[in-house]
Design an enzyme around this catalytic site. Structure first.
Site, PDB file in Angstrom:
ATOM      1  N   SER A 709     -59.266  47.403 -29.947  1.00 37.89           N
ATOM      2  CA  SER A 709     -59.170  46.012 -29.471  1.00 37.89           C
ATOM      3  C   SER A 709     -60.512  45.398 -29.096  1.00 37.89           C
ATOM      4  O   SER A 709     -60.580  44.198 -28.838  1.00 37.89           O
ATOM      5  CB  SER A 709     -58.216  45.932 -28.280  1.00 37.89           C
ATOM      6  OG  SER A 709     -58.702  46.695 -27.202  1.00 37.89           O
ATOM      7  N   LYS A 752     -53.621  42.461 -20.133  1.00 33.05           N
ATOM      8  CA  LYS A 752     -54.990  41.947 -20.334  1.00 33.05           C
ATOM      9  C   LYS A 752     -55.135  40.540 -19.772  1.00 33.05           C
ATOM     10  O   LYS A 752     -56.177  40.189 -19.189  1.00 33.05           O
ATOM     11  CB  LYS A 752     -55.330  41.972 -21.818  1.00 33.05           C
ATOM     12  CG  LYS A 752     -55.444  43.382 -22.400  1.00 33.05           C
ATOM     13  CD  LYS A 752     -55.674  43.365 -23.902  1.00 33.05           C
ATOM     14  CE  LYS A 752     -55.791  44.789 -24.452  1.00 33.05           C
ATOM     15  NZ  LYS A 752     -55.995  44.798 -25.921  1.00 33.05           N
TER      16      LYS A 752
END
Length: 813
Positions: A709, A752
């Protein structure tokens, strides 16, 4: 007054002036003696004195010593009565028997241990008519009882006396504790009266029975009672003798232990059963109340037959008994009644947990299906989320809402399949599995059963595969015939509501994951944490510390400050610890009765909790080229991380640091190659790649990092370093890249985003395919955030980098 038994040699060796047996002449003289109208009364604790019998007594009480010494100096005649209760140290009048024996003091001996011993001989029976003195010792008026008794003259009486004598001799011969010289003494007694008295005095019975014998005036009745007692004694001795004949005597310890157990067993059989009979009876009584199947009942019956055939002293007996005890303690087909009121369930969930609306809705849906189908053959729920978000407490709330018992079994570190399935009972120390043990504990077959930390179960090893054992437990099509190795009978687990919890699914076996319905529990935003603290954490901690709410006052600003400066977590566990620390600080002032300010101020937190441990923005700045903020997922929630790129003169080498995993290293290589292949679009001179070394670093090097990511973050940082362009302020990003420059979606979006909100990020760059994840998130979580959805890397560069260079840019040529 204590009684101490002496042997014949003990008495003779003290140079006494008496002989213990009574001749006919002595009896005539004794019967001719007059009984005084008044006598000092000596209470005896442990014995009863009969006429003609000589016994030694140990004198210990001050009153008794004074009585003995004064009487011995006088006419040596006293009255002896037994105490009703030998434990009474200082007997009152009511503690004394009314019938006793006139006694003559033969001798007083001073023993080596300092005690005084008196040798006394019984003369005649008397009855106390009146106590005329209590100090320094008792003195009473008495009446003789002997003139009412005459020796019977008949063949029946002679036969009775002969039987008494013969029976006493048989007892002496069979008893190992009575010396054989006693036979000589019995044979030399001529007087029937003295024979009955002598035997009555030496019977192995309680003092109360001896007292009854003494009180019987009729000699024939007294002899009959003594005969009855001796008959029982002889029968007991004969029984012991028979037991000993059944057992082979051996001095070997093992044989000796076996012999004693056999004797005990025989005695118990004669008495009508022993403890193991009671155990068997209790098992049968419990079994009669069980609602089990025919097959189960048959197994129990067969196992009971095995138990009854076993020797209770054998080691296998206790194993079999423990097995059957488990059998009857398990709640076979016993269920608690469910509460299907879904409104009540929702109310319970709302009272116990703030937020988690989608999770609560899914739980209510699950309970609705349960209400309609009235069975639990539906997917097992699995709560997945970081620590401290309320996974375990949700399980407890579901149990409360349904009115069911709650069982929690921690699977963390379980590496032995036998912990779940049990050991075969042939092994020493075998036990049932923890599933069966838990059901025995809660006494119901339909509890809410929480399998905590299912992601931390060890995989296949030399002890078996615990995850494979869980496959049967959590499969609705199989768990109605769950087989425990110890129980060896199928048990129905299908009515149990299983709920699993995990921090991550990456370590859960795919087949196991397929059997569960995953419900994700993300972290809480700031506002939710504040509300949770006010509703749940503060009242709980105040109660646990014994502090009332007006003694410590938290306002919203204080709680927010604790969350921002002293915690960095998705859940609220660390927040609760910090609140507890603050309350303990105030509890000290309360306990010591010192003055303090109940209302907390922001400045107080530094004194109590120390300097702030975290900074909101982690010094996020765009003044330096090559530093970009990324978003990462961890087991404890989302985090922000920085990708730092620095350039130095060299030969075009790429160096990676920061404890990066293989996937992250590959992402760095991909980003660098993409940058090289698109140098023209980005306005970068291709020749500089051969002249400058590139160093990519991810701070907090002690923490392992991996995953794809950070791909777009690395490319953005590299582009910023080579172009010296500024990065847009308050910007973060996450996404995977390909060699073609495509931006792929990643997971953990909600965690996140929460990390971004904690760090005061304003703009977030994501893959277009992650838009579906954003759409599912509550608006409260994403308020104040601007999402930029991209499809390729050039869009990322256009949105992330400003057309403006940093101050003091590095000259790259």
């Amino acid at each position: 007054m204590d009684n101490k038994i002496f042997g014949l040699s003990d008495i003779v060796d003290t140079e006494t002036e008496f002989f213990p047996l009574l001749s006919s002449e002595d009896e005539e003289i004794m019967n001719a003696e007059d009984v005084p109208e008044e006598l000092p009364i000596l209470p005896l604790r442990n014995t009863v004195l009969f006429p003609g019998v000589v016994i030694p007594i140990t004198v210990g009480r001050d009153k008794s010593i004074k009585l003995i010494k004064e009487s011995y100096a006088g006419n040596k005649t006293i009255g002896v009565v037994a105490q009703r209760d030998s434990e009474v140290e200082d007997p009152k009048v009511e503690d004394l028997q009314t019938i006793g024996t006139v006694a003559r003091l033969i001798k007083i001996l001073q023993m080596p241990d300092g005690n005084t011993t008196a040798i006394i001989q019984g003369k005649k029976r008397f009855e106390i008519t009146e106590i005329i003195q209590s100090e320094p010792y008792y003195k009473a008026k008495i009446a003789s009882l002997e003139n009412k008794s005459k020796t019977p003259q008949s063949e029946n009486f002679d036969a009775l006396i002969s039987s008494v004598k013969d029976l006493s001799i048989q007892i002496i011969e069979k008893s190992p504790t009575i010396p054989s010289e006693a036979v000589f003494a019995i044979n030399n007694i001529e007087s029937p009266v003295f024979l009955v008295n002598f035997i009555s005095s030496n019977l192995n019975v309680e003092n109360d029975i001896k007292q009854k014998l003494l009180e019987i005036t009729d000699l024939e009745k007294r002899a009959n009672m003594a005969l009855e007692i001796m008959t029982k004694e002889l029968q007991m001795l004969q029984l012991k003798h028979d037991i000993q004949k059944k057992v082979k005597v051996d001095m070997d310890k093992q044989q000796r232990d076996f012999m004693l157990n056999q004797q005990l067993k025989t005695i118990q059989e004669e008495l009508g059963g022993g403890p193991h009979d009671n155990e068997i009876r209790e098992l049968n009584e419990k079994a009669a109340a069980k609602n089990w199947s025919e097959n189960t009942a048959e197994v129990f019956k067969n196992e009971m037959i095995k138990l009854q055939r076993m020797n209770p002293a054998a080691a296998e007996y206790s194993i079999q008994l423990g097995y059957l005890d488990l059998f009857v303690e398990l709640p076979w087909n016993e269920y608690s009644e469910d509460n299907h009121d879904l409104k009540n369930a929702m109310e319970v969930l709302n009272n116990d947990h703030f937020g988690l609306e989608k999770v609560k809705d899914r739980i209510i849906e699950h309970l609705a299906v349960l209400k309609l189908k009235n069975n639990l053959k539906s997917p097992i729920l699995c709560f997945v989320g970081p620590p401290g978000v309320g996974k375990t407490s949700l399980g407890k709330s579901i149990a409360n809402a349904l009115g069911r018992k709650f069982v929690r079994m921690s699977l963390g570190g379980v590496r032995d399949e036998a912990e779940l399935r049990g050991h075969r009972k042939t092994y020493i120390g075998a036990m049932p599995g923890r599933v069966i043990q838990s059901l025995k504990k809660v006494k119901t077959s339909n509890p809410v059963f929480m399998l905590d930390e299912i992601d931390k179960v060890s995989g296949n090893n030399y002890n078996g595969d615990p995850q494979a054992a869980l496959l049967e437990i959590l499969d609705p099509e199989q768990n109605n015939t769950f087989y425990d190795n110890y129980l060896e009978v199928e048990y129905d687990l299908s009515n149990i509501m299983f709920i699993a919890t995990a921090n991550t699914l990456s370590t859960v076996h795919p087949a196991l994951r397929d059997r569960m319905e995953i419900i994700n529990l993300s972290g809480y935003i700031l506002e939710e944490k504040i509300e949770i603290a006010n509703r749940h954490l503060l009242p709980k901690q105040l109660e646990e510390h014994g502090v009332v709410s007006n003694q410590v006052k938290f306002n919203k600003r204080i709680i927010e400050k604790i969350i921002d400066d002293y915690t960095r977590e998705a859940g609220v566990r660390l927040l609760e610890k910090q609140i507890a620390k603050v309350i303990r600080n105030r509890a000290r002032f309360i306990a010591m009765e010192e003055e303090y300010e109940p209302k907390l101020h922001v400045n107080d937190l530094v004194n109590i909790l120390g300097t702030p441990k975290y900074q909101k923005d982690k010094d996020i700045t765009n003044k330096v080229a090559g530093v970009v903020t990324g978003l990462a997922w961890t087991a404890v929630g989302g985090e922000i991380l920085f990708i730092e790129v620095s350039l130095s003169k060299g030969k075009g080498l790429l160096k990676l640091t920061g404890n990066l995993g293989d996937v992250m290293k590959e992402s760095a290589g991909l980003a660098y190659e993409y940058l090289k292949s698109h140098h023209q679009e980005l306005g970068i001179n291709p020749g500089i790649f051969e002249k400058w070394n590139v160093h990519i670093h991810v701070p907090e090097g002690a923490t392992p990092k991996d995953g794809p990511s950070a791909g777009i973050t690395m490319l953005t940082a590299l582009t910023s370093a080579f172009t010296q362009r500024k990065v847009a302020p308050k910007l973060a990003m996450t996404g995977e890249i390909t060699l073609r420059g495509k931006v792929l979606p990643v997971g953990g979006i909600k965690e996140k985003i929460l990390a971004a909100k904690r760090a005061k990020i304003k703009d977030i760059i994501l893959s277009k395919e992650n838009k579906r994840d954003i759409d599912e998130i509550n608006d409260d979580y994403i308020s104040g955030l601007n999402f930029i959805f991209v499809d390729d890397m050039m869009e990322v560069i256009d949105n992330a980098l400003l057309n403006k260079k940093v101050s003091k840019p590095l000259t790259i040529d």
